[in-house]
Write a protein that holds these residues in place. Structure first.
Motif, PDB file in Angstrom:
ATOM      1  N   GLY A   1     -17.343  29.690  61.180  1.00 32.27           N
ATOM      2  CA  GLY A   1     -18.356  30.004  62.183  1.00 32.27           C
ATOM      3  C   GLY A   1     -18.367  31.450  62.634  1.00 32.27           C
ATOM      4  O   GLY A   1     -19.070  31.808  63.592  1.00 32.27           O
ATOM      5  N   TYR A   2     -17.625  32.315  61.947  1.00 30.82           N
ATOM      6  CA  TYR A   2     -17.561  33.711  62.364  1.00 30.82           C
ATOM      7  C   TYR A   2     -18.893  34.440  62.154  1.00 30.82           C
ATOM      8  O   TYR A   2     -19.241  35.336  62.925  1.00 30.82           O
ATOM      9  CB  TYR A   2     -16.442  34.446  61.619  1.00 30.82           C
ATOM     10  CG  TYR A   2     -15.074  33.859  61.834  1.00 30.82           C
ATOM     11  CD1 TYR A   2     -14.734  33.221  63.039  1.00 30.82           C
ATOM     12  CD2 TYR A   2     -14.092  33.928  60.844  1.00 30.82           C
ATOM     13  CE1 TYR A   2     -13.480  32.663  63.235  1.00 30.82           C
ATOM     14  CE2 TYR A   2     -12.825  33.378  61.035  1.00 30.82           C
ATOM     15  CZ  TYR A   2     -12.529  32.752  62.232  1.00 30.82           C
ATOM     16  OH  TYR A   2     -11.279  32.214  62.429  1.00 30.82           O
ATOM     17  N   SER A   3     -19.632  34.060  61.097  1.00 29.91           N
ATOM     18  CA  SER A   3     -20.958  34.657  60.878  1.00 29.91           C
ATOM     19  C   SER A   3     -21.852  34.414  62.085  1.00 29.91           C
ATOM     20  O   SER A   3     -22.583  35.308  62.530  1.00 29.91           O
ATOM     21  CB  SER A   3     -21.607  34.079  59.622  1.00 29.91           C
ATOM     22  OG  SER A   3     -20.912  34.429  58.464  1.00 29.91           O
ATOM     23  N   SER A   4     -21.799  33.201  62.609  1.00 34.58           N
ATOM     24  CA  SER A   4     -22.613  32.866  63.780  1.00 34.58           C
ATOM     25  C   SER A   4     -22.169  33.655  65.006  1.00 34.58           C
ATOM     26  O   SER A   4     -22.994  34.096  65.805  1.00 34.58           O
ATOM     27  CB  SER A   4     -22.545  31.365  64.060  1.00 34.58           C
ATOM     28  OG  SER A   4     -23.162  30.627  63.018  1.00 34.58           O
ATOM     29  N   ASP A   5     -20.849  33.836  65.148  1.00 29.29           N
ATOM     30  CA  ASP A   5     -20.340  34.640  66.259  1.00 29.29           C
ATOM     31  C   ASP A   5     -20.912  36.050  66.209  1.00 29.29           C
ATOM     32  O   ASP A   5     -21.392  36.592  67.216  1.00 29.29           O
ATOM     33  CB  ASP A   5     -18.810  34.745  66.198  1.00 29.29           C
ATOM     34  CG  ASP A   5     -18.102  33.446  66.518  1.00 29.29           C
ATOM     35  OD1 ASP A   5     -18.764  32.514  67.016  1.00 29.29           O
ATOM     36  OD2 ASP A   5     -16.891  33.374  66.277  1.00 29.29           O
ATOM     37  N   LEU A   6     -20.862  36.664  65.022  1.00 31.17           N
ATOM     38  CA  LEU A   6     -21.328  38.036  64.856  1.00 31.17           C
ATOM     39  C   LEU A   6     -22.838  38.133  65.080  1.00 31.17           C
ATOM     40  O   LEU A   6     -23.321  39.049  65.761  1.00 31.17           O
ATOM     41  CB  LEU A   6     -20.973  38.536  63.460  1.00 31.17           C
ATOM     42  CG  LEU A   6     -19.479  38.652  63.141  1.00 31.17           C
ATOM     43  CD1 LEU A   6     -19.268  38.890  61.650  1.00 31.17           C
ATOM     44  CD2 LEU A   6     -18.837  39.767  63.954  1.00 31.17           C
ATOM     45  N   LEU A   7     -23.575  37.175  64.515  1.00 28.85           N
ATOM     46  CA  LEU A   7     -25.023  37.191  64.675  1.00 28.85           C
ATOM     47  C   LEU A   7     -25.412  36.943  66.127  1.00 28.85           C
ATOM     48  O   LEU A   7     -26.339  37.581  66.658  1.00 28.85           O
ATOM     49  CB  LEU A   7     -25.658  36.145  63.761  1.00 28.85           C
ATOM     50  CG  LEU A   7     -27.184  36.150  63.677  1.00 28.85           C
ATOM     51  CD1 LEU A   7     -27.698  37.500  63.197  1.00 28.85           C
ATOM     52  CD2 LEU A   7     -27.660  35.042  62.734  1.00 28.85           C
ATOM     53  N   ASP A   8     -24.725  36.042  66.798  1.00 31.99           N
ATOM     54  CA  ASP A   8     -25.010  35.770  68.211  1.00 31.99           C
ATOM     55  C   ASP A   8     -24.794  37.010  69.075  1.00 31.99           C
ATOM     56  O   ASP A   8     -25.558  37.273  70.012  1.00 31.99           O
ATOM     57  CB  ASP A   8     -24.128  34.632  68.726  1.00 31.99           C
ATOM     58  CG  ASP A   8     -24.544  33.274  68.184  1.00 31.99           C
ATOM     59  OD1 ASP A   8     -25.647  33.172  67.627  1.00 31.99           O
ATOM     60  OD2 ASP A   8     -23.751  32.320  68.310  1.00 31.99           O
ATOM     61  N   GLU A   9     -23.762  37.781  68.763  1.00 39.30           N
ATOM     62  CA  GLU A   9     -23.513  39.016  69.517  1.00 39.30           C
ATOM     63  C   GLU A   9     -24.623  40.032  69.270  1.00 39.30           C
ATOM     64  O   GLU A   9     -25.064  40.730  70.187  1.00 39.30           O
ATOM     65  CB  GLU A   9     -22.157  39.611  69.127  1.00 39.30           C
ATOM     66  CG  GLU A   9     -21.887  40.996  69.681  1.00 39.30           C
ATOM     67  CD  GLU A   9     -21.945  41.090  71.197  1.00 39.30           C
ATOM     68  OE1 GLU A   9     -22.138  42.212  71.718  1.00 39.30           O
ATOM     69  OE2 GLU A   9     -21.810  40.047  71.884  1.00 39.30           O
TER      70      GLU A   9
ATOM     71  N   ILE B   1     -27.741  39.307  68.513  1.00 40.13           N
ATOM     72  CA  ILE B   1     -28.918  38.802  69.245  1.00 40.13           C
ATOM     73  C   ILE B   1     -28.790  39.122  70.729  1.00 40.13           C
ATOM     74  O   ILE B   1     -29.747  39.596  71.363  1.00 40.13           O
ATOM     75  CB  ILE B   1     -29.073  37.287  69.018  1.00 40.13           C
ATOM     76  CG1 ILE B   1     -29.462  37.005  67.564  1.00 40.13           C
ATOM     77  CG2 ILE B   1     -30.113  36.700  69.970  1.00 40.13           C
ATOM     78  CD1 ILE B   1     -29.435  35.536  67.194  1.00 40.13           C
ATOM     79  N   ARG B   2     -27.616  38.865  71.278  1.00 36.49           N
ATOM     80  CA  ARG B   2     -27.398  39.149  72.703  1.00 36.49           C
ATOM     81  C   ARG B   2     -27.628  40.626  73.011  1.00 36.49           C
ATOM     82  O   ARG B   2     -28.316  40.998  73.962  1.00 36.49           O
ATOM     83  CB  ARG B   2     -25.971  38.755  73.095  1.00 36.49           C
ATOM     84  CG  ARG B   2     -25.659  38.952  74.583  1.00 36.49           C
ATOM     85  CD  ARG B   2     -24.183  39.174  74.841  1.00 36.49           C
ATOM     86  NE  ARG B   2     -23.685  40.392  74.214  1.00 36.49           N
ATOM     87  CZ  ARG B   2     -23.921  41.610  74.699  1.00 36.49           C
ATOM     88  NH1 ARG B   2     -24.648  41.781  75.802  1.00 36.49           N
ATOM     89  NH2 ARG B   2     -23.443  42.670  74.073  1.00 36.49           N
ATOM     90  N   ASP B   3     -27.060  41.481  72.185  1.00 34.52           N
ATOM     91  CA  ASP B   3     -27.170  42.925  72.373  1.00 34.52           C
ATOM     92  C   ASP B   3     -28.618  43.391  72.226  1.00 34.52           C
ATOM     93  O   ASP B   3     -29.116  44.203  73.013  1.00 34.52           O
ATOM     94  CB  ASP B   3     -26.274  43.626  71.341  1.00 34.52           C
ATOM     95  CG  ASP B   3     -26.129  45.114  71.605  1.00 34.52           C
ATOM     96  OD1 ASP B   3     -26.313  45.546  72.756  1.00 34.52           O
ATOM     97  OD2 ASP B   3     -25.824  45.854  70.653  1.00 34.52           O
ATOM     98  N   ALA B   4     -29.303  42.864  71.210  1.00 36.25           N
ATOM     99  CA  ALA B   4     -30.692  43.259  70.971  1.00 36.25           C
ATOM    100  C   ALA B   4     -31.597  42.858  72.134  1.00 36.25           C
ATOM    101  O   ALA B   4     -32.474  43.620  72.559  1.00 36.25           O
ATOM    102  CB  ALA B   4     -31.197  42.627  69.675  1.00 36.25           C
ATOM    103  N   LYS B   5     -31.404  41.658  72.664  1.00 39.43           N
ATOM    104  CA  LYS B   5     -32.205  41.210  73.799  1.00 39.43           C
ATOM    105  C   LYS B   5     -31.914  42.052  75.031  1.00 39.43           C
ATOM    106  O   LYS B   5     -32.834  42.409  75.786  1.00 39.43           O
ATOM    107  CB  LYS B   5     -31.938  39.728  74.080  1.00 39.43           C
ATOM    108  CG  LYS B   5     -32.545  38.786  73.056  1.00 39.43           C
ATOM    109  CD  LYS B   5     -32.282  37.328  73.423  1.00 39.43           C
ATOM    110  CE  LYS B   5     -32.984  36.379  72.452  1.00 39.43           C
ATOM    111  NZ  LYS B   5     -32.726  34.948  72.780  1.00 39.43           N
TER     112      LYS B   5
END
Length: 248
Positions: free
Chosen positions: A86-94, A96-100
């Protein structure tokens, strides 16, 4: 898993995942160092290994795309023993959070039609995470996007990237220092081409404006043969000679 953001303050002492050897690491780090002021983010696992995401405001991406207001993901890479946790999801979620938080319209990234291709993101994974195809080049490389607002205008390739072609005969390569493996392999391919009298020319892209006008949808490594796009996959000397039809 804990994560760490690489910055100009810590880049000299931290590893950068994709380049473990000294010379490759130095070249890649120098490229990153110059991009931090342009908004580039390099975010990786604290544990040593290939587990990181690298992204930048799309206006500053070294890519021939029109994606104003988006974040462009240069690379999302998790491999080896780190896959499947699930590390890919962790990185992508971060990301997304940063971009928003920065008020961006969404994310975009390069992928391919139907199946995974080397040095491009897995289309199946991206679809699973909510991405869809925004544009497709004539050679099957796709620009996928994840908008935060459904009314957001999709990003697109510039015309030079949508229909990749060059006038040069023989092999022509465009490449940057964004991927550290080019530092190792391009000189070896050049040497192999000279040894076997293969017509080969390499164009080293060293500035953003040139990168944004490369006649291919990929700028890290774009190999043409007799005017036609061949591959975005970084070639070893042996793979290149096989591609050129040389029996070793």
């Amino acid at each position: 898993m804990n994560y760490l953001r690489i910055t100009k303050e810590n880049i000299d002492k931290e590893h950068i995942c994709c380049a473990m050897s000294n010379k490759q690491s130095i070249v890649k780090k120098e490229w990153l160092r110059k991009r931090f002021e342009e908004g580039l983010v390099f975010y990786r696992s604290e544990e040593r290994g290939k587990c990181f995401i690298e992204y930048i405001p799309a206006e500053n991406a070294w890519m021939p795309i029109c994606a104003e207001g988006y974040i462009y993901i240069n690379c999302l890479w998790v491999s080896g023993s780190m896959k499947g946790h699930g590390y890919s999801s962790d990185l992508l979620d971060e990301c997304i959070r940063d971009a928003k938080e920065k008020g961006r319209k969404g994310l975009c990234i390069l992928s391919s039609e139907k199946r995974k291709k080397e040095f491009l993101s897995d289309p199946g994974y991206l679809v699973h995470k909510g991405f869809s195809v925004a544009d497709t080049s004539a050679n099957g490389i796709t620009l996928m996007y994840l908008p935060f607002d459904l009314d957001a205008k999709p990003p697109k390739f510039k015309e030079c990237a949508r229909y990749p072609k060059v006038e040069e005969e023989g092999f022509l390569l465009y490449y940057t220092d964004q991927c550290p493996f080019t530092y190792y392999w391009v000189p070896r391919v050049e040497a192999a081409a000279r040894e076997h009298n293969i017509r080969f020319k390499a164009i080293h892209i060293t500035d953003r404006d040139s990168a944004q006008n490369v006649p291919a949808p990929v700028t890290t490594y774009a190999l043409f043969r007799d005017g036609k796009f061949v591959t975005q996959g970084i070639q070893s000397d042996k793979k290149f000679l096989a591609l050129a039809g040389v029996k070793i």
